[in-house]
Design an enzyme around this catalytic site. Structure first.
Site, PDB file in Angstrom:
ATOM      1  N   GLN A   1      37.200  33.805  27.819  1.00 29.25           N
ATOM      2  CA  GLN A   1      38.179  32.971  27.065  1.00 29.25           C
ATOM      3  C   GLN A   1      37.374  32.378  26.017  1.00 29.25           C
ATOM      4  OE1 GLN A   1      41.284  33.948  26.624  1.00 29.25           O
ATOM      5  NE2 GLN A   1      41.536  32.730  24.909  1.00 29.25           N
TER       6      GLN A   1
ATOM      7  N   THR B   1      38.379  48.721  57.707  1.00 30.27           N
ATOM      8  CA  THR B   1      39.448  49.284  56.951  1.00 30.27           C
ATOM      9  C   THR B   1      39.958  50.696  56.922  1.00 30.27           C
ATOM     10  OG1 THR B   1      39.130  47.539  55.398  1.00 30.27           O
ATOM     11  CG2 THR B   1      40.511  48.983  54.513  1.00 30.27           C
TER      12      THR B   1
ATOM     13  N   THR C   1      31.282  48.664  52.284  1.00 31.87           N
ATOM     14  CA  THR C   1      30.036  48.260  51.753  1.00 31.87           C
ATOM     15  C   THR C   1      28.906  48.373  52.537  1.00 31.87           C
ATOM     16  OG1 THR C   1      31.397  46.449  50.595  1.00 31.87           O
ATOM     17  CG2 THR C   1      29.343  46.073  50.674  1.00 31.87           C
TER      18      THR C   1
ATOM     19  N   HIS D   1      34.144  32.690  25.291  1.00 35.50           N
ATOM     20  CA  HIS D   1      33.114  33.325  24.393  1.00 35.50           C
ATOM     21  C   HIS D   1      34.118  34.016  23.191  1.00 35.50           C
ATOM     22  CE1 HIS D   1      30.396  32.581  27.374  1.00 35.50           C
ATOM     23  NE2 HIS D   1      29.605  33.124  26.624  1.00 35.50           N
TER      24      HIS D   1
ATOM     25  N   ARG E   1      27.790  27.646  19.966  1.00 34.70           N
ATOM     26  CA  ARG E   1      28.774  28.406  18.915  1.00 34.70           C
ATOM     27  C   ARG E   1      29.606  27.073  18.151  1.00 34.70           C
ATOM     28  NH1 ARG E   1      29.793  32.959  16.371  1.00 34.70           N
ATOM     29  NH2 ARG E   1      32.266  33.389  16.026  1.00 34.70           N
TER      30      ARG E   1
ATOM     31  N   GLU F   1      38.189  41.296  52.763  1.00 37.96           N
ATOM     32  CA  GLU F   1      37.814  40.061  53.603  1.00 37.96           C
ATOM     33  C   GLU F   1      39.220  39.710  53.949  1.00 37.96           C
ATOM     34  OE1 GLU F   1      34.100  38.569  54.490  1.00 37.96           O
ATOM     35  OE2 GLU F   1      33.288  39.970  53.462  1.00 37.96           O
TER      36      GLU F   1
HETATM   37  C1  LIG Z   1      34.935  46.775  46.919  1.00 34.86           C
HETATM   38  C2  LIG Z   1      35.415  46.485  48.241  1.00 34.86           C
HETATM   39  C3  LIG Z   1      34.554  46.286  49.130  1.00 34.86           C
HETATM   40  C4  LIG Z   1      35.149  46.434  50.526  1.00 34.86           C
HETATM   41  N1  LIG Z   1      34.302  46.348  51.798  1.00 34.86           N
HETATM   42  C5  LIG Z   1      34.931  46.642  52.810  1.00 34.86           C
HETATM   43  C6  LIG Z   1      33.996  46.734  54.024  1.00 34.86           C
HETATM   44  O1  LIG Z   1      32.752  46.621  53.990  1.00 34.86           O
HETATM   45  N2  LIG Z   1      34.552  46.826  55.254  1.00 34.86           N
HETATM   46  C7  LIG Z   1      36.036  47.045  55.258  1.00 34.86           C
HETATM   47  O2  LIG Z   1      36.302  47.183  56.713  1.00 34.86           O
HETATM   48  N3  LIG Z   1      36.790  46.847  54.314  1.00 34.86           N
HETATM   49  C8  LIG Z   1      36.182  46.768  53.036  1.00 34.86           C
HETATM   50  N4  LIG Z   1      37.106  46.577  52.078  1.00 34.86           N
HETATM   51  C9  LIG Z   1      38.506  46.816  52.460  1.00 34.86           C
HETATM   52  C10 LIG Z   1      39.348  45.480  52.177  1.00 34.86           C
HETATM   53  O3  LIG Z   1      39.044  44.637  52.973  1.00 34.86           O
HETATM   54  C11 LIG Z   1      40.626  45.880  52.050  1.00 34.86           C
HETATM   55  O4  LIG Z   1      40.980  46.550  50.665  1.00 34.86           O
HETATM   56  C12 LIG Z   1      41.693  44.554  52.256  1.00 34.86           C
HETATM   57  O5  LIG Z   1      41.764  44.171  53.505  1.00 34.86           O
HETATM   58  C13 LIG Z   1      43.159  44.867  51.764  1.00 34.86           C
HETATM   59  O6  LIG Z   1      43.682  46.078  52.390  1.00 34.86           O
HETATM   60  P1  LIG Z   1      44.228  47.178  51.358  1.00 34.86           P
HETATM   61  O7  LIG Z   1      43.506  47.645  50.448  1.00 34.86           O
HETATM   62  O8  LIG Z   1      44.643  48.501  52.410  1.00 34.86           O
HETATM   63  O9  LIG Z   1      45.613  46.505  50.931  1.00 34.86           O
HETATM   64  P2  LIG Z   1      47.025  46.423  51.675  1.00 34.86           P
HETATM   65  O10 LIG Z   1      46.936  45.873  53.061  1.00 34.86           O
HETATM   66  O11 LIG Z   1      47.771  47.823  51.560  1.00 34.86           O
HETATM   67  O12 LIG Z   1      47.974  45.281  50.660  1.00 34.86           O
HETATM   68  C14 LIG Z   1      48.621  45.780  49.514  1.00 34.86           C
HETATM   69  C15 LIG Z   1      49.269  44.379  49.147  1.00 34.86           C
HETATM   70  O13 LIG Z   1      50.184  43.937  50.058  1.00 34.86           O
HETATM   71  C16 LIG Z   1      49.914  42.589  50.381  1.00 34.86           C
HETATM   72  N5  LIG Z   1      50.303  42.391  51.755  1.00 34.86           N
HETATM   73  C17 LIG Z   1      49.974  43.144  52.612  1.00 34.86           C
HETATM   74  N6  LIG Z   1      50.664  42.916  53.842  1.00 34.86           N
HETATM   75  C18 LIG Z   1      51.182  41.634  53.456  1.00 34.86           C
HETATM   76  C19 LIG Z   1      51.988  40.751  54.290  1.00 34.86           C
HETATM   77  N7  LIG Z   1      52.293  40.487  55.662  1.00 34.86           N
HETATM   78  N8  LIG Z   1      52.616  39.700  53.583  1.00 34.86           N
HETATM   79  C20 LIG Z   1      52.365  39.578  52.200  1.00 34.86           C
HETATM   80  N9  LIG Z   1      51.582  40.490  51.462  1.00 34.86           N
HETATM   81  C21 LIG Z   1      51.042  41.470  52.176  1.00 34.86           C
HETATM   82  C22 LIG Z   1      48.296  42.517  50.324  1.00 34.86           C
HETATM   83  O14 LIG Z   1      47.993  40.980  49.973  1.00 34.86           O
HETATM   84  C23 LIG Z   1      48.153  43.327  48.988  1.00 34.86           C
HETATM   85  O15 LIG Z   1      48.670  42.385  47.944  1.00 34.86           O
HETATM   86  C24 LIG Z   1      36.579  46.740  50.779  1.00 34.86           C
HETATM   87  C25 LIG Z   1      37.366  46.859  49.601  1.00 34.86           C
HETATM   88  C26 LIG Z   1      36.795  46.885  48.233  1.00 34.86           C
HETATM   89  C27 LIG Z   1      37.839  46.967  47.076  1.00 34.86           C
END
Ligand SMILES: Cc1cc2nc3c(=O)[nH]c(=O)nc-3n(C[C@H](O)[C@H](O)[C@H](O)COP(=O)(O)OP(=O)(O)OC[C@H]3O[C@@H](n4cnc5c(N)ncnc54)[C@H](O)[C@@H]3O)c2cc1C
Length: 384
Positions: free
Chosen positions: A336, A126, A158, A338, A268, A363
């Site tokens: 809920q 990402t 991560t 609790h 409870r 993921e």
């Molecule tokens: C705690 C944590 C740990 C993580 N660990 C890792 C890691 O180890 N390695 C790694 O590479 N990444 C990691 N990630 C990243 C994670 O995989 C991404 O945040 C995730 O894939 C979503 O990408 P984004 O946050 O850029 O959201 P975006 O892609 O910007 O999406 C924003 C919204 O738009 C929606 N959306 C996007 N495209 C479409 C579409 N075509 N149709 C419909 N809806 C859509 C999404 O569902 C979401 O609701 C981690 C994230 C978190 C929060």
């Protein structure tokens, strides 16, 4: 169809369960509150050998089958999703990529250290501007003789600050997924920086980082499998294992929510009887019990297909989608049931809810899973 676990699988589950009860659960709430890395759990993962569970024996691991892996992950997810994420990324995303795609030299270099837990892996896909659509990612890897110069930023990674090796996807060719390659970057390479990200809603004691690659120069032998252009294929095949693992973890978290709910609601009392005896509370418990079973069955099906060498991309997506949404429902029901106590961080329901929440996001978000599933079912691509 025999749904009972073999005695070997029961034994693996028991070791994992006991480890979680002694080395994970007692520290989970405090670690969460203090954003403290679960070192005692990492030590226990090393002592039990779970840290190298799925790495082949010839490289120092246990060579465990997919169901054993799922059982261990489920127990860890039941105990603390933070600990589960450390292992899932290390094994399910990174070591599996090295096993499946690495050259013999790359396997010899990394797998024995990873199996011993001396080196942890992180998975750098990402980027700040490319999450759901990694095929467009911007990090670049430019070939210069027998080295590559990598530049770019990765976000939300991560294990980012604690990993010894980062699996980094970077662009070596033209636009789109085919221009992306995968690299095994030693994290002590000059120009590689990991900045911890604080203030997460949940998973507070697991390490999440921004990776900055600023003129990182690595040997051509760090190109995974020695072939350019396979980076997105590598990432997607790792994510198949990752989604199976995440589904197992969500099953464990939902199971814990159910156990905690049963304990509390049978003790409870309100209106002169245990709250479990009130029909609307009973509904919360029944819905959760069904969700746990469905999540578990979908997950075990993936493990069974993986063990038989069948392709399980679609089934992993279904299991991940269902189990992650189910874990959020289960944790919410647990809060809920609790009442006001569910809202206080001295008790576990709030942590379960915060830890569950991320699972529908990473993921592949739930929306992305639905697009993948509908494309597989209909043959129509709803992505574009
Ligand atoms: C705690 C944590 C740990 C993580 N660990 C890792 C890691 O180890 N390695 C790694 O590479 N990444 C990691 N990630 C990243 C994670 O995989 C991404 O945040 C995730 O894939 C979503 O990408 P984004 O946050 O850029 O959201 P975006 O892609 O910007 O999406 C924003 C919204 O738009 C929606 N959306 C996007 N495209 C479409 C579409 N075509 N149709 C419909 N809806 C859509 C999404 O569902 C979401 O609701 C981690 C994230 C978190 C929060």
């Amino acid at each position: 169809m025999d749904m009972t676990l073999s005695s070997e699988h029961e034994a693996v589950r028991k070791v994992a369960h006991d480890m979680v009860e002694t080395a994970v659960i007692p520290h989970a709430i405090q670690n969460d509150r203090e954003e403290r890395f679960p070192t005692e759990a990492l030590d226990a993962l090393k002592q039990t050998g779970f840290i190298g569970l799925t790495i082949p024996e010839e490289y120092g691991g246990s060579g465990a089958d997919p169901l054993s892996y799922v059982l261990v992950i489920e127990e860890l997810g039941r105990g603390d999703a933070n600990v589960r994420s450390i292992l899932s990324v290390h094994l399910g995303l990174v070591s599996s990529a090295i096993v499946n795609w690495g050259t013999e030299e790359q396997k010899q270099r990394w797998l024995p250290q990873m199996a011993a837990g001396d080196v942890l892996g992180c998975f750098g896909l990402t980027e700040p501007d490319y999450g759901s659509n990694p095929g467009d990612l911007a990090a670049s890897a430019v070939k210069e003789g027998d080295t590559y110069r990598i530049n770019g930023r990765k976000i939300f990674i991560t294990n980012g600050t604690i990993a010894g090796v980062a699996l980094v996807m970077a662009r070596t060719g033209g636009p789109g997924a085919r221009g992306v390659s995968a690299f095994l970057v030693p994290t002590d390479t000059k120009g590689f920086t990991a900045n911890a990200i604080h203030g997460k809603l949940g998973l507070r004691s697991c390490d999440t980082a921004e990776l900055v690659l600023d003129d990182v120069v690595v040997g051509a032998d760090c190109l995974l499998g020695g072939t350019e252009g396979t980076g997105i294929k590598v990432a997607l095949s790792s994510l198949d294992f990752g989604r199976m693992s995440l589904a197992a973890s969500c099953t464990g978290l939902a199971q814990r929510a159910l156990e905690v709910m049963v304990d509390y609601t049978t003790q409870r009392t309100q209106f002169g009887k245990p709250v479990a005896g009130h029909q609307l509370v009973a509904e919360l418990i029944a819905d959760t019990a069904v969700d746990v079973d469905c999540a578990r069955l979908l997950t075990y099906r993936v493990a069974d297909m993986a063990a038989r060498g069948e392709r399980f991309t679609l089934e992993a997506s279904k299991a991940k989608l269902f189990a992650s949404e189910a874990s959020v429902r289960a944790a919410n029901n647990c809060v809920q049931a609790h009442g006001g106590y569910g809202y206080i961080d001295e008790y576990i329901p709030g942590k379960l809810m915060r830890d569950a929440r991320v699972t529908t996001l990473y993921e592949g978000t739930s929306q992305i899973q639905k697009l993948l599933i509908s494309r597989a079912v209909t043959g129509v691509n709803a992505f574009t």
